[in-house]
Design a protein around this motif. Structure first.
Motif, PDB file in Angstrom:
ATOM      1  N   ILE A 162      19.542  19.841 -36.855  1.00 30.66           N
ATOM      2  CA  ILE A 162      19.026  20.313 -38.151  1.00 30.66           C
ATOM      3  C   ILE A 162      19.532  19.387 -39.263  1.00 30.66           C
ATOM      4  O   ILE A 162      18.777  19.000 -40.152  1.00 30.66           O
ATOM      5  N   ILE A 163      20.807  19.038 -39.187  1.00 33.14           N
ATOM      6  CA  ILE A 163      21.373  18.145 -40.205  1.00 33.14           C
ATOM      7  C   ILE A 163      20.577  16.836 -40.232  1.00 33.14           C
ATOM      8  O   ILE A 163      20.190  16.344 -41.292  1.00 33.14           O
ATOM      9  N   GLU A 164      20.307  16.294 -39.052  1.00 33.06           N
ATOM     10  CA  GLU A 164      19.594  15.016 -38.997  1.00 33.06           C
ATOM     11  C   GLU A 164      18.154  15.153 -39.491  1.00 33.06           C
ATOM     12  O   GLU A 164      17.624  14.246 -40.128  1.00 33.06           O
ATOM     13  N   GLU A 165      17.537  16.305 -39.231  1.00 32.03           N
ATOM     14  CA  GLU A 165      16.177  16.527 -39.749  1.00 32.03           C
ATOM     15  C   GLU A 165      16.205  16.656 -41.280  1.00 32.03           C
ATOM     16  O   GLU A 165      15.308  16.164 -41.969  1.00 32.03           O
ATOM     17  N   ILE A 166      17.240  17.294 -41.808  1.00 27.70           N
ATOM     18  CA  ILE A 166      17.370  17.402 -43.273  1.00 27.70           C
ATOM     19  C   ILE A 166      17.535  15.998 -43.876  1.00 27.70           C
ATOM     20  O   ILE A 166      16.895  15.647 -44.868  1.00 27.70           O
ATOM     21  N   LEU A 167      18.378  15.181 -43.233  1.00 31.71           N
ATOM     22  CA  LEU A 167      18.559  13.803 -43.716  1.00 31.71           C
ATOM     23  C   LEU A 167      17.222  13.059 -43.703  1.00 31.71           C
ATOM     24  O   LEU A 167      16.879  12.365 -44.656  1.00 31.71           O
ATOM     25  N   ARG A 168      16.464  13.236 -42.614  1.00 30.64           N
ATOM     26  CA  ARG A 168      15.169  12.528 -42.511  1.00 30.64           C
ATOM     27  C   ARG A 168      14.184  13.001 -43.569  1.00 30.64           C
ATOM     28  O   ARG A 168      13.501  12.213 -44.207  1.00 30.64           O
ATOM     29  N   GLN A 169      14.128  14.336 -43.764  1.00 25.72           N
ATOM     30  CA  GLN A 169      13.111  14.859 -44.692  1.00 25.72           C
ATOM     31  C   GLN A 169      13.466  14.653 -46.159  1.00 25.72           C
ATOM     32  O   GLN A 169      12.593  14.531 -46.998  1.00 25.72           O
ATOM     33  N   LYS A 170      14.759  14.646 -46.475  1.00 17.42           N
ATOM     34  CA  LYS A 170      15.137  14.652 -47.894  1.00 17.42           C
ATOM     35  C   LYS A 170      15.534  13.285 -48.437  1.00 17.42           C
ATOM     36  O   LYS A 170      15.730  13.140 -49.629  1.00 17.42           O
ATOM     37  N   LEU A 171      15.743  12.308 -47.543  1.00 17.72           N
ATOM     38  CA  LEU A 171      16.138  10.990 -48.033  1.00 17.72           C
ATOM     39  C   LEU A 171      15.001  10.010 -47.814  1.00 17.72           C
ATOM     40  O   LEU A 171      14.169  10.216 -46.936  1.00 17.72           O
ATOM     41  N   HIS A 172      15.008   8.946 -48.595  1.00 14.08           N
ATOM     42  CA  HIS A 172      13.914   7.986 -48.485  1.00 14.08           C
ATOM     43  C   HIS A 172      14.163   6.919 -47.442  1.00 14.08           C
ATOM     44  O   HIS A 172      13.293   6.157 -47.106  1.00 14.08           O
ATOM     45  N   ARG A 173      15.391   6.855 -46.981  1.00 10.40           N
ATOM     46  CA  ARG A 173      15.702   5.812 -45.990  1.00 10.40           C
ATOM     47  C   ARG A 173      16.799   6.307 -45.050  1.00 10.40           C
ATOM     48  O   ARG A 173      17.473   7.298 -45.331  1.00 10.40           O
ATOM     49  N   ALA A 174      16.955   5.609 -43.927  1.00  6.80           N
ATOM     50  CA  ALA A 174      18.010   5.945 -42.966  1.00  6.80           C
ATOM     51  C   ALA A 174      19.278   5.173 -43.325  1.00  6.80           C
ATOM     52  O   ALA A 174      19.206   4.096 -43.910  1.00  6.80           O
ATOM     53  N   PHE A 175      20.417   5.733 -43.003  1.00  9.12           N
ATOM     54  CA  PHE A 175      21.686   5.067 -43.293  1.00  9.12           C
ATOM     55  C   PHE A 175      22.437   4.820 -41.983  1.00  9.12           C
ATOM     56  O   PHE A 175      22.875   5.766 -41.335  1.00  9.12           O
ATOM     57  N   PRO A 176      22.579   3.533 -41.606  1.00 11.34           N
ATOM     58  CA  PRO A 176      23.216   3.226 -40.317  1.00 11.34           C
ATOM     59  C   PRO A 176      24.705   3.549 -40.287  1.00 11.34           C
ATOM     60  O   PRO A 176      25.301   3.563 -39.219  1.00 11.34           O
ATOM     61  N   ASN A 177      25.299   3.795 -41.453  1.00 14.11           N
ATOM     62  CA  ASN A 177      26.748   4.056 -41.485  1.00 14.11           C
ATOM     63  C   ASN A 177      27.078   5.536 -41.327  1.00 14.11           C
ATOM     64  O   ASN A 177      28.230   5.926 -41.470  1.00 14.11           O
ATOM     65  N   ILE A 178      26.066   6.372 -41.048  1.00  8.68           N
ATOM     66  CA  ILE A 178      26.319   7.814 -40.933  1.00  8.68           C
ATOM     67  C   ILE A 178      26.280   8.267 -39.476  1.00  8.68           C
ATOM     68  O   ILE A 178      25.373   7.899 -38.732  1.00  8.68           O
ATOM     69  N   ARG A 179      27.278   9.071 -39.060  1.00  8.77           N
ATOM     70  CA  ARG A 179      27.237   9.748 -37.768  1.00  8.77           C
ATOM     71  C   ARG A 179      27.418  11.245 -37.998  1.00  8.77           C
ATOM     72  O   ARG A 179      28.210  11.632 -38.856  1.00  8.77           O
ATOM     73  N   VAL A 180      26.706  12.027 -37.207  1.00  5.57           N
ATOM     74  CA  VAL A 180      26.821  13.479 -37.321  1.00  5.57           C
ATOM     75  C   VAL A 180      27.597  14.011 -36.124  1.00  5.57           C
ATOM     76  O   VAL A 180      27.200  13.797 -34.982  1.00  5.57           O
ATOM     77  N   VAL A 181      28.712  14.654 -36.387  1.00  5.69           N
ATOM     78  CA  VAL A 181      29.506  15.305 -35.343  1.00  5.69           C
ATOM     79  C   VAL A 181      29.283  16.799 -35.497  1.00  5.69           C
ATOM     80  O   VAL A 181      29.804  17.428 -36.425  1.00  5.69           O
ATOM     81  N   SER A 182      28.453  17.360 -34.638  1.00  2.73           N
ATOM     82  CA  SER A 182      28.102  18.768 -34.774  1.00  2.73           C
ATOM     83  C   SER A 182      27.502  19.235 -33.449  1.00  2.73           C
ATOM     84  O   SER A 182      27.473  18.476 -32.489  1.00  2.73           O
ATOM     85  N   ASN A 183      27.044  20.467 -33.387  1.00  3.53           N
ATOM     86  CA  ASN A 183      26.475  20.978 -32.138  1.00  3.53           C
ATOM     87  C   ASN A 183      25.094  20.372 -31.918  1.00  3.53           C
ATOM     88  O   ASN A 183      24.199  20.535 -32.747  1.00  3.53           O
ATOM     89  N   ARG A 184      24.969  19.682 -30.773  1.00  2.94           N
ATOM     90  CA  ARG A 184      23.773  18.888 -30.543  1.00  2.94           C
ATOM     91  C   ARG A 184      22.923  19.485 -29.423  1.00  2.94           C
ATOM     92  O   ARG A 184      23.421  19.843 -28.371  1.00  2.94           O
ATOM     93  N   MET A 185      21.637  19.597 -29.699  1.00  3.10           N
ATOM     94  CA  MET A 185      20.727  20.223 -28.738  1.00  3.10           C
ATOM     95  C   MET A 185      20.244  19.228 -27.700  1.00  3.10           C
ATOM     96  O   MET A 185      20.176  18.024 -27.940  1.00  3.10           O
ATOM     97  N   ASN A 186      19.863  19.805 -26.561  1.00  3.35           N
ATOM     98  CA  ASN A 186      19.294  19.004 -25.485  1.00  3.35           C
ATOM     99  C   ASN A 186      17.868  19.505 -25.244  1.00  3.35           C
ATOM    100  O   ASN A 186      17.666  20.693 -25.000  1.00  3.35           O
ATOM    101  N   PHE A 187      16.899  18.622 -25.353  1.00  4.16           N
ATOM    102  CA  PHE A 187      15.488  19.002 -25.201  1.00  4.16           C
ATOM    103  C   PHE A 187      14.896  18.418 -23.916  1.00  4.16           C
ATOM    104  O   PHE A 187      15.317  17.346 -23.477  1.00  4.16           O
ATOM    105  N   ASP A 188      13.907  19.104 -23.355  1.00  5.68           N
ATOM    106  CA  ASP A 188      13.190  18.503 -22.224  1.00  5.68           C
ATOM    107  C   ASP A 188      12.139  17.533 -22.778  1.00  5.68           C
ATOM    108  O   ASP A 188      12.005  17.370 -24.002  1.00  5.68           O
ATOM    109  N   THR A 189      11.374  16.916 -21.885  1.00  6.57           N
ATOM    110  CA  THR A 189      10.445  15.874 -22.344  1.00  6.57           C
ATOM    111  C   THR A 189       9.318  16.448 -23.209  1.00  6.57           C
ATOM    112  O   THR A 189       8.669  15.730 -23.959  1.00  6.57           O
TER     113      THR A 189
END
Ligand code: TMP
Ligand code: MG
Length: 304
Positions: A162-189
């Motif tokens: 969710i954090i990463e989706e918020i970053l994608r939707q609310k910012l105009h660009r990606a930042f390579p210096n950011i890492r998210v340490v949080s609960n991470r989901m696993n999706f099937d194909t």
């Protein structure tokens, strides 16, 4: 707005409280002498990088804004919140007991997300509809850190996806210096949630060595938009810490780091009269009234 008697610099915003200006000045001088290459930033997400109030409404946390496409399951997770949240904030429950309760809560809540079905599309829609907004000045904050090659770890007991989706939707660009340490989901194909990756991070173990869990940021097609590498190697050798949080417990986020100097910034969002004294002692800098990140950006300028 709360009147603050402790403003050390009359030109400074009345939303900034510094308990010990001499101590802060010393830390700033030490970090400046070591250089920007010695610095890492560790920030909590909910109500630290995001606002407490968004357009007159209480901002939602990553767990809270997620609607999994089944009102039954959303209600079940809300019932868990109503039951466990008062325990999370209760000063009467001993920490060991509370840790077990929080493990149970996170476990049940995540199990409901899997059981009730959740797909990547639900995440996109939830973020789009959610009451969530970054603090003013967030772009300047991310840009100055990126420009100086300072790594930023976002450390949260919420949900990484969710954090990463918020970053994608609310910012105009990606930042390579950011890492998210949080609960991470696993999706099937097909993009359906099948489980979670690694150890659960809840409010009481945010201080453990969870950095290994930090994974690269992915774009919508699943391509990494940041280089590979886990959180630990990402910040390796960075001996000075700038820490941002809104709860006293967030100060524990740097427990796994051996640092020389740490400047801590606390966002005091609610119950200011009761908490100001404690926050002023615990954090080097306290920001009141849902204030912007301008002061933090200014501080980073001064560290250069
Ligand atoms: P943090 O993001 O500040 O680290 O804290 C996470 C918050 O998420 C915590 O206060 C409780 C909340 N939460 C929910 O709202 N719903 C849930 O299902 C779970 C497990 C946590
Ligand atoms: Mg928070």
């Amino acid at each position: 707005n709360v009147k603050c008697p402790n403003v050390v610099n009359p030109k400074m915003s009345p939303n900034i409280v510094i308990g010990n200006p001499d101590e802060l000045a010393k830390k700033k001088a030490a970090i400046r002498a070591a250089g920007m290459s010695s610095l890492q930033v560790i920030a909590d997400f909910d109500m630290t990088l995001t606002k407490y109030m968004v357009e007159g409404r209480r901002g939602q946390s990553t767990h809270a804004l997620l609607s999994q496409g089944s009102s039954d399951y959303d209600r079940k997770r809300q019932e868990l919140f109503d039951f466990y949240y008062p325990m999370e904030i209760s000063p009467l429950i001993p920490v060991e007991e509370k840790t077990k309760l929080m493990e149970t809560w996170w476990g049940k809540s995540h199990a409901l997300l899997v059981e009730g079905g959740l797909n990547i599309e639900n995440i996109r829609k939830s973020v789009h509809k959610g009451t969530v907004g970054f603090r003013e000045g967030i772009t300047d904050f991310f840009e100055i850190l990126d420009g100086e090659n300072v790594p930023l770890l976002i450390f949260s007991a919420g949900l990484a996806d969710i954090i990463e989706e918020i970053l994608r939707q609310k910012l105009h660009r990606a930042f390579p210096n950011i890492r998210v340490v949080s609960n991470r989901m696993n999706f099937d194909t097909d993009g359906n949630l099948i489980g979670f990756v690694g150890k659960t991070i809840h409010v009481l173990n945010k201080n453990e060595h969870a950095l290994e869990m930090a994974a690269p940021l992915h774009d919508e097609e699943g391509h990494a938009v940041a280089s590979n590498g886990n959180g630990a190697s990402f910040v390796k050798g960075k001996k000075n810490v700038l820490l941002l949080g809104d709860h006293l417990g967030d100060l524990g986020m740097s427990d796994g780091v051996v640092y020389d100097n740490r400047i801590s910034v606390g966002f005091l969002n609610e119950n200011v009269e009761n908490w100001l004294d404690t926050y002023r002692k615990a954090f080097d800098i306290v920001i009141l009234n849902d204030g912007p990140l301008d002061y933090v950006v200014e501080l980073i300028h001064e560290l250069r």
